[in-house]
Design a protein around this motif. Structure first.
Motif, mmCIF file in Angstrom:
data_model
loop_
_atom_site.group_PDB
_atom_site.id
_atom_site.type_symbol
_atom_site.label_atom_id
_atom_site.label_comp_id
_atom_site.label_asym_id
_atom_site.label_seq_id
_atom_site.Cartn_x
_atom_site.Cartn_y
_atom_site.Cartn_z
ATOM 1 N N ALA A 214 -47.395 -50.659 38.391
ATOM 2 C CA ALA A 214 -47.051 -49.329 38.887
ATOM 3 C C ALA A 214 -45.679 -48.869 38.395
ATOM 4 C CB ALA A 214 -47.070 -49.314 40.421
ATOM 5 N N GLY A 215 -45.076 -49.640 37.484
ATOM 6 C CA GLY A 215 -43.753 -49.283 36.969
ATOM 7 C C GLY A 215 -43.796 -48.083 36.049
ATOM 8 N N HIS A 216 -42.612 -47.612 35.657
ATOM 9 C CA HIS A 216 -42.503 -46.386 34.861
ATOM 10 C C HIS A 216 -42.808 -46.645 33.381
ATOM 11 C CE1 HIS A 216 -40.572 -42.663 33.269
ATOM 12 N NE2 HIS A 216 -41.025 -42.184 34.406
ATOM 13 N N PHE A 217 -43.467 -45.671 32.764
ATOM 14 C CA PHE A 217 -43.883 -45.830 31.365
ATOM 15 C C PHE A 217 -42.703 -45.929 30.406
ATOM 16 C CE2 PHE A 217 -43.426 -41.251 31.875
ATOM 17 C CZ PHE A 217 -42.789 -40.862 30.703
ATOM 18 N N SER A 218 -41.501 -45.547 30.858
ATOM 19 C CA SER A 218 -40.334 -45.607 29.968
ATOM 20 C C SER A 218 -40.016 -47.042 29.557
ATOM 21 C CB SER A 218 -39.110 -44.972 30.637
ATOM 22 O OG SER A 218 -38.781 -45.635 31.843
ATOM 23 N N VAL A 219 -40.473 -48.018 30.308
ATOM 24 C CA VAL A 219 -40.259 -49.414 29.909
ATOM 25 C C VAL A 219 -41.053 -49.705 28.636
ATOM 26 C CG1 VAL A 219 -40.508 -51.823 30.610
ATOM 27 C CG2 VAL A 219 -39.793 -50.105 32.285
ATOM 28 N N GLN A 220 -42.290 -49.237 28.579
ATOM 29 C CA GLN A 220 -43.087 -49.401 27.358
ATOM 30 C C GLN A 220 -42.452 -48.652 26.186
ATOM 31 O OE1 GLN A 220 -44.401 -49.150 30.367
ATOM 32 N NE2 GLN A 220 -46.051 -50.651 30.536
ATOM 33 N N LYS A 221 -41.965 -47.435 26.450
ATOM 34 C CA LYS A 221 -41.322 -46.664 25.384
ATOM 35 C C LYS A 221 -40.075 -47.370 24.880
ATOM 36 C CE LYS A 221 -41.169 -42.186 25.408
ATOM 37 N NZ LYS A 221 -40.942 -40.773 25.783
ATOM 38 N N ALA A 222 -39.312 -47.943 25.797
ATOM 39 C CA ALA A 222 -38.102 -48.660 25.402
ATOM 40 C C ALA A 222 -38.446 -49.837 24.494
ATOM 41 C CB ALA A 222 -37.347 -49.145 26.634
#
Length: 528
Positions: A214-222
């Motif tokens: 449920a975490g934020h997609f910005s982690v994948q983008k990072a």
């Protein structure tokens, strides 16, 4: 004759065609009164527009609005601020989405407090750039004081530091950059101690990031931006309350170790975007300590709890993080942008340091000149910290926290309302101020889940088109759901009940029109 005397005798340069008009628009001592009048008129227009706004949105479509804007000839300036404001009212203010309205219930956009708007007016006019001391002076020290204030509220310790950013995505990116380079440095040191050398290019493919499903997609983008690839992020399953399952986290940490993979960071979330859920921070911190893994807490949403007079305990464990993301422009009621990334050890910010001779040469650091660019992945940066500074100096942190408490209280009331409403099923009881739910037809209604999906999608779109309210949507376990994000203390339970009635009406009308005729008509046996 001296140079000064010579220049004093020189005639004024010949004006360049059009330059005189341009100079008249520059903000300086000679045009200060013109600036005052223009800004006063603009503020007056916004104030009057907000005062008479009766709904959060007009429902305008891109097809309707795009021709108006594309038809404006930017090669022919209006020349008159009044005319420009009138045009702006037509192409922007009239159809803007107004987050201040109590029936805006969609995304993590907050109404803003007036002290922060005062700060916005000041910082944009002075236009300080917070990259070097010689461009910002007092602004640098104000930002640093606010970073210290925030790290003190978190409890990160005396060695903590941080930097203001453009938002949670940038903060998470910088935190992952620091975690990546810390992990690489550790592997390089271990190899050197064993008399070996290892190239960074050989380490990167082994790096992994563990974060909640449920975490934020910005982690994948990072991960992608940092050259690790999306596949470097391993989602950890959640429990029924949409919190990271620590048993599953422990399992993944052990699996990665067995397979020779390096977990460079565990990203815990304090306030997921969809559910407002807060991961079990103390247990996650314990696992990170045991495995020697960087712990990052994405508190972009839940950071308002740092100021809460009653709910600060929900963030227990955050003080053990190596880095933390906060978004003041979510739960501190600040205008966009106003965010920061904080770290436990200021030395780790050195991974983002690059010394340029023309800007922040190494001698500046040796002479203790506080150049904020030494800590940031941005160079030119607005003085966004001023908005929070004036908010704290005028309102105080307790008043901000009380506002956030109000919206969390309202979400609890709304959950109780939804939980007893047979028209809806709600996914989980909120910890913060988001509610994810789904319209369900009566027990004798259609049982086709795809049709019910479409009804929920239609309800959201029809509501937005009417302009009466704006709600968000998301997908849970493969099914379309509706979502309330409450960040406005002015939103009442009556507002929420009114919106629920509208959604049910739109969804019911859709189902009535799309149920197969044999399901909606009278039923007869084959024998008849």
């Amino acid at each position: 004759m001296s140079f000064l005397a010579q220049t004093a005798e020189d005639p004024s340069p010949e004006p360049i065609p059009g330059a005189a008009d341009g100079r008249a628009h520059l903000f300086n001592g000679r045009t200060a009164e013109r600036y005052r009048r223009s800004v006063t008129d603009g503020v007056g227009l916004v104030a009057s527009t907000v005062a008479r706004t009766e709904r959060p949105f007009t429902g305008v479509t891109p097809a309707e609005l795009a021709p108006e804007i594309s038809g404006i000839d930017l090669e022919r300036p209006l020349g008159d601020p009044d005319a420009a404001l009138k045009e702006l009212e037509s192409v922007y203010l009239k159809d803007a989405v107004y987050f201040h309205h109590p029936r805006y219930l969609a995304h993590l956009n907050c109404p803003v407090v007036i002290p922060a708007l005062l700060g916005e007016a000041v910082l944009s006019a002075v236009n300080s750039s917070l990259d070097t001391w010689d461009q910002s002076a007092g602004g640098t020290l104000i930002e640093r004081r606010l970073i210290d204030w925030t790290t003190e509220r978190i409890g990160l310790g005396e060695a903590a530091d941080g930097i203001f950013t453009s938002g949670g995505t940038q903060s998470n990116l910088q935190a992952m950059l620091l975690a990546r380079d810390e992990a690489c440095t550790l592997v390089e040191k271990e190899a050197a101690a064993a008399g070996e050398t290892v190239a960074k290019s050989a380490i990167l493919p082994r790096l992994r990031i563990l974060t909640s499903q449920a975490g934020h997609f910005s982690v994948q983008k990072a991960a992608a931006i940092l050259g690790l690839g999306y596949e470097a992020v391993i989602p950890v399953p959640c429990d029924q309350d949409r919190r990271m399952r620590t048993v599953a986290l422990a399992r993944e940490l052990n699996r990665c170790r067995r397979e020779g993979l390096i977990v460079m960071a565990v990203v815990a979330t304090a306030g997921t975007t969809d559910f407002g859920s807060i991961d079990p921070l103390p247990e996650i911190a314990e696992l990170c300590d045991r495995h020697g893994t960087w712990m990052h807490v994405d508190a972009a949403y839940g950071c308002g709890l740092l100021a809460s007079p009653t709910r600060r305990g929900l963030l227990d464990g955050i003080e053990r993080a190596d880095s933390v993301t906060v978004d003041y422009h979510k739960s501190f009621f600040q205008p966009v942008s106003s965010s920061a990334v904080l770290v436990r050890d200021r030395a780790t910010l050195g991974h983002a340091t690059y010394h340029a001779d023309y800007l922040n040469p190494e001698r500046s650091a040796r002479n203790l000149i506080p150049n904020q660019v030494d800590k940031s992945i941005q160079t030119t940066r607005r003085f966004d910290a001023l908005k929070l500074w004036l908010t704290l100096r005028i309102m105080g942190a307790d008043a901000v926290g009380a506002l956030f408490d109000e919206v969390v209280d309202r979400a609890a009331e709304a959950w109780a309302l939804l939980d007893t409403d047979p028209r809806y099923e709600v996914v989980t009881e909120p910890q913060l101020s988001t509610l994810v739910f789904r319209y369900v037809p009566p027990s004798d209604g259609p049982g086709d889940p795809d049709l019910v999906d479409r009804a929920n999608l239609h309800a959201r779109e029809a509501l937005a088109a009417s302009g009466a309210a704006v709600v968000a949507g998301t997908v849970v376990d493969g099914r379309h759901h509706l979502k309330f994000t409450l960040l406005n203390p002015e939103t009442s339970l009556s507002d929420i009940a009114y919106v629920l009635d509208l959604l049910a009406e739109h969804a019911g009308q859709y189902l009535a029109l799309h149920i197969e005729p044999e399901l909606s008509g009278p039923r007869h046996s084959r024998a008849s």
